[in-house]
Scaffold this motif. Structure first.
Motif, PDB file in Angstrom:
ATOM      1  N   THR A  71      -8.851   1.730   8.145  1.00 33.79           N
ATOM      2  CA  THR A  71      -9.661   0.523   8.044  1.00 33.79           C
ATOM      3  C   THR A  71     -11.114   0.932   7.833  1.00 33.79           C
ATOM      4  OG1 THR A  71     -10.155  -1.611   9.099  1.00 33.79           O
ATOM      5  CG2 THR A  71     -10.221   0.322  10.512  1.00 33.79           C
ATOM      6  N   ASP A  72     -11.942  -0.019   7.395  1.00 35.86           N
ATOM      7  CA  ASP A  72     -13.370   0.255   7.264  1.00 35.86           C
ATOM      8  C   ASP A  72     -13.969   0.514   8.641  1.00 35.86           C
ATOM      9  OD1 ASP A  72     -13.145  -0.183   4.589  1.00 35.86           O
ATOM     10  OD2 ASP A  72     -14.062  -2.174   4.599  1.00 35.86           O
ATOM     11  N   TYR A  73     -14.831   1.522   8.723  1.00 37.51           N
ATOM     12  CA  TYR A  73     -15.514   1.819   9.980  1.00 37.51           C
ATOM     13  C   TYR A  73     -16.919   1.233  10.008  1.00 37.51           C
ATOM     14  CZ  TYR A  73     -17.672   4.470  13.778  1.00 37.51           C
ATOM     15  OH  TYR A  73     -18.348   4.827  14.921  1.00 37.51           O
ATOM     16  N   ASP A 112     -14.636   5.502   6.844  1.00 34.92           N
ATOM     17  CA  ASP A 112     -13.389   4.831   7.190  1.00 34.92           C
ATOM     18  C   ASP A 112     -12.948   5.346   8.556  1.00 34.92           C
ATOM     19  OD1 ASP A 112     -13.095   3.870   4.365  1.00 34.92           O
ATOM     20  OD2 ASP A 112     -12.826   6.013   4.022  1.00 34.92           O
ATOM     21  N   ALA A 113     -12.103   4.596   9.222  1.00 36.81           N
ATOM     22  CA  ALA A 113     -11.465   5.056  10.452  1.00 36.81           C
ATOM     23  C   ALA A 113      -9.982   5.201  10.162  1.00 36.81           C
ATOM     24  CB  ALA A 113     -11.688   4.062  11.589  1.00 36.81           C
ATOM     25  N   VAL A 114      -9.422   6.356  10.512  1.00 36.09           N
ATOM     26  CA  VAL A 114      -8.031   6.642  10.181  1.00 36.09           C
ATOM     27  C   VAL A 114      -7.303   7.220  11.379  1.00 36.09           C
ATOM     28  CG1 VAL A 114      -8.469   7.010   7.720  1.00 36.09           C
ATOM     29  CG2 VAL A 114      -8.673   8.931   9.291  1.00 36.09           C
ATOM     30  N   LEU A 115      -6.008   6.962  11.445  1.00 37.65           N
ATOM     31  CA  LEU A 115      -5.119   7.609  12.408  1.00 37.65           C
ATOM     32  C   LEU A 115      -4.309   8.642  11.642  1.00 37.65           C
ATOM     33  CD1 LEU A 115      -3.860   4.572  14.554  1.00 37.65           C
ATOM     34  CD2 LEU A 115      -5.490   6.348  15.236  1.00 37.65           C
ATOM     35  N   GLY A 141     -25.559   1.875   9.333  1.00 32.46           N
ATOM     36  CA  GLY A 141     -24.635   2.921   9.744  1.00 32.46           C
ATOM     37  C   GLY A 141     -23.873   2.633  11.012  1.00 32.46           C
ATOM     38  N   ARG A 142     -24.166   1.502  11.661  1.00 32.91           N
ATOM     39  CA  ARG A 142     -23.448   1.178  12.891  1.00 32.91           C
ATOM     40  C   ARG A 142     -22.017   0.730  12.588  1.00 32.91           C
ATOM     41  NH1 ARG A 142     -27.942  -2.243  16.468  1.00 32.91           N
ATOM     42  NH2 ARG A 142     -29.514  -0.575  16.524  1.00 32.91           N
ATOM     43  N   PRO A 143     -21.105   0.944  13.534  1.00 29.85           N
ATOM     44  CA  PRO A 143     -19.707   0.556  13.290  1.00 29.85           C
ATOM     45  C   PRO A 143     -19.561  -0.949  13.062  1.00 29.85           C
ATOM     46  CG  PRO A 143     -19.888   2.010  15.189  1.00 29.85           C
ATOM     47  CD  PRO A 143     -21.280   1.620  14.829  1.00 29.85           C
ATOM     48  N   ASP A 144     -18.631  -1.328  12.190  1.00 29.70           N
ATOM     49  CA  ASP A 144     -18.303  -2.731  12.004  1.00 29.70           C
ATOM     50  C   ASP A 144     -17.716  -3.284  13.295  1.00 29.70           C
ATOM     51  OD1 ASP A 144     -19.011  -2.286   9.398  1.00 29.70           O
ATOM     52  OD2 ASP A 144     -16.957  -2.195   8.643  1.00 29.70           O
ATOM     53  N   GLU A 145     -18.096  -4.478  13.649  1.00 28.28           N
ATOM     54  CA  GLU A 145     -17.532  -5.098  14.838  1.00 28.28           C
ATOM     55  C   GLU A 145     -16.036  -5.331  14.638  1.00 28.28           C
ATOM     56  OE1 GLU A 145     -18.130  -9.085  17.656  1.00 28.28           O
ATOM     57  OE2 GLU A 145     -19.523  -8.652  16.018  1.00 28.28           O
ATOM     58  N   ARG A 150      -8.841  -4.021  14.399  1.00 28.33           N
ATOM     59  CA  ARG A 150      -8.042  -4.074  13.167  1.00 28.33           C
ATOM     60  C   ARG A 150      -7.018  -2.945  13.131  1.00 28.33           C
ATOM     61  NH1 ARG A 150     -13.232  -4.984  10.919  1.00 28.33           N
ATOM     62  NH2 ARG A 150     -13.308  -2.867  10.039  1.00 28.33           N
ATOM     63  N   LEU A 151      -7.455  -1.761  13.508  1.00 29.26           N
ATOM     64  CA  LEU A 151      -6.549  -0.623  13.499  1.00 29.26           C
ATOM     65  C   LEU A 151      -5.480  -0.766  14.583  1.00 29.26           C
ATOM     66  CD1 LEU A 151      -6.564   1.752  11.581  1.00 29.26           C
ATOM     67  CD2 LEU A 151      -7.882   3.062  13.244  1.00 29.26           C
ATOM     68  N   ALA A 152      -5.867  -1.309  15.728  1.00 30.44           N
ATOM     69  CA  ALA A 152      -4.914  -1.513  16.825  1.00 30.44           C
ATOM     70  C   ALA A 152      -3.821  -2.499  16.427  1.00 30.44           C
ATOM     71  CB  ALA A 152      -5.649  -2.005  18.074  1.00 30.44           C
TER      72      ALA A 152
END
Length: 454
Positions: free
Chosen positions: A164-166, A359-362, A173-177, A182-184
């Motif tokens: 998902t978008d980070y 991005d944030a990834v697992l 540059g702060r994380p998206d709220e 979303r990833l959970a």
């Protein structure tokens, strides 16, 4: 045709094809509907039944401004409005002093995961000599690695990576709220599918082999994270000013995660309990990697356009000036432009600019490695082949007291507060000489935290 012409033809085909596919398949990680586990999945081995009995027999404390109440963890509320704020985040629960081994085996789910990861349907790759193992008197799960190979230790196909978008919607540059929510949600939806999920092996790893929908709350992925401590255990942090701040941060995090569940769309909240969502939030915040992995439409179009223009320009120069030395040089420069976007390095806290889009990834398997501040690891994304690659350095392999070599990676810059809040450990602590109870283990953590932060 000269060698440069052949090089351009092959590079253009290799780069343009996959990138075109990716640029117009932005929903490839979208998760579909829920498929409940098959009946036979709910009849697993006795270890899972034992875990369910243990969980259902333990009352879970809930601490609120109005006082303390308890309810059984086996309760699942059918209506979203009637679901209470879960105690899963305030303490996992009682002041039990029983060892963690009372739950599922520490290596539960690892065999199924490793079989799944290298199966033809997944196509993951690993160097020989890599496997899940236990360390520190069988109290810690990690990766054992006996090979000398440092390149491509693990290769994870993006088809089994949740993304998902980070911070792509942020100007500073702060994380998206809500990036972690979303990833959970993606993770819970996959785990609810049981063996029908493309991520079935990964879910088995995270739940230590316990079928996800057979219990109210799967085993925690970070069992010693602060949210699982009892009030008495948390009180040991109070002598430190930073300990007091950490306790306030944990309460704030608890409120935020519960609010995120309350704000879920009805179609998501109706298929997952609060407890399942909070379990996934813990997994995401303790396992997700952030970096420029090619997400975002503009990002993908940029990576698509530059290689194609470079390849086309180089090809034109060569075709119109056959045998010319200058044309050959221009072609070689264009070749570098084609190759440049092929490998995108990790842009976590250890590198990149403050405003880098990420991005944030697992990443299954890679996220099984434990953290070391000294580890010189690197995670790269190869958009041409659609894989995430783990490379390691000499400092990633540590010979443990039992004579086996553990593989460590570097999660990025983490303070003691970060580590205790989301991971449940501190770096550079000596290994326990015996199998400690939950209370003994957390007492050691609290004592060390206070010593370092007083």
């Amino acid at each position: 045709m000269g060698r440069s012409n052949l090089l351009f033809a092959s590079l253009l085909g290799a780069v343009a094809g996959p990138l075109l596919s990716d640029a117009f398949s932005l929903d490839r990680n979208a998760v579909g509907g829920v498929v409940r586990p098959r009946p036979q999945q709910l009849q697993r081995a006795s270890q899972q039944a034992q875990w369910e009995n243990t969980k259902s027999n333990n009352a879970i404390q809930k601490v609120s401004a109005g006082g303390t109440s308890t309810h059984s963890s086996a309760v699942v509320f059918a209506d979203n409005k009637s679901r209470r704020r879960s105690s899963y985040l305030s303490a996992s629960t009682s002041a039990s002093t029983e060892p963690t081994s009372a739950g599922p085996p520490i290596l539960g789910g690892t065999e199924a995961f490793e079989t799944w990861f290298t199966s033809s349907s997944v196509g993951g790759k690993q160097q020989p000599g890599l496997r899940h193992a236990t360390f520190q008197s069988d109290t810690l799960r990690g990766l054992e690695y006996s090979s000398s190979k440092e390149r491509g230790v693990v290769q994870v196909p993006e088809s089994v990576v949740l993304r998902t978008d980070y911070n792509r919607n942020s100007n500073d540059g702060r994380p998206d709220e809500g990036w972690d929510a979303r990833l959970a949600v993606m993770l819970v939806k996959e785990c609810l599918k049981g063996e029908e999920s493309d991520l079935a092996g990964y879910c088995s790893l995270l739940t230590r082999g316990v079928p996800f929908d057979s219990v109210a709350v799967p085993p925690p992925t970070a069992p010693d994270a602060l949210r699982h401590w009892t009030p008495q255990q948390k009180a040991r942090l109070q002598p430190s000013r930073k300990g007091e701040r950490l306790l306030k941060r944990e309460k704030s995090q608890m409120r935020l995660w519960n609010d995120l569940y309350d704000d879920l769309p009805p179609e998501d909240a109706s298929i997952m309990s609060r407890e399942q969502f909070l379990w996934a939030m813990e997994a995401v915040n303790s396992r997700a990697f952030k970096g420029n992995f090619g997400g975002g439409l503009l990002n993908q179009l940029q990576r698509l356009t530059i290689p194609i223009i470079a390849a086309a320009f180089g090809a034109i120069v060569l075709l119109t000036n056959p045998g010319d030395a200058t044309a050959e040089l221009i072609a070689q420069v264009c070749t570098l432009a084609v190759l440049a976007p092929a490998i995108l390095s990790l842009a976590e806290e250890t590198g990149g600019t403050a405003n880098a889009k990420a991005d944030a990834v697992l990443l299954p398997y890679i996220d099984s490695a434990n953290h070391s501040d000294d580890a010189d690891s690197n995670i790269e994304y190869d958009p041409v082949n659609g894989i995430f690659i783990l490379d390691i350095g000499k400092k990633c392999k540590v010979l443990e007291d039992d004579g086996r070599t553990q593989l460590y990676i570097n999660y990025g810059k983490r303070t003691d507060m970060n580590l205790l809040l989301d991971y449940g450990f501190l770096t550079n602590m000596s290994a326990a000489k015996k199998n400690l109870s939950d209370d003994e283990r957390r007492a050691r953590l609290a004592k060390e935290f206070v010593r370092r932060n007083s």
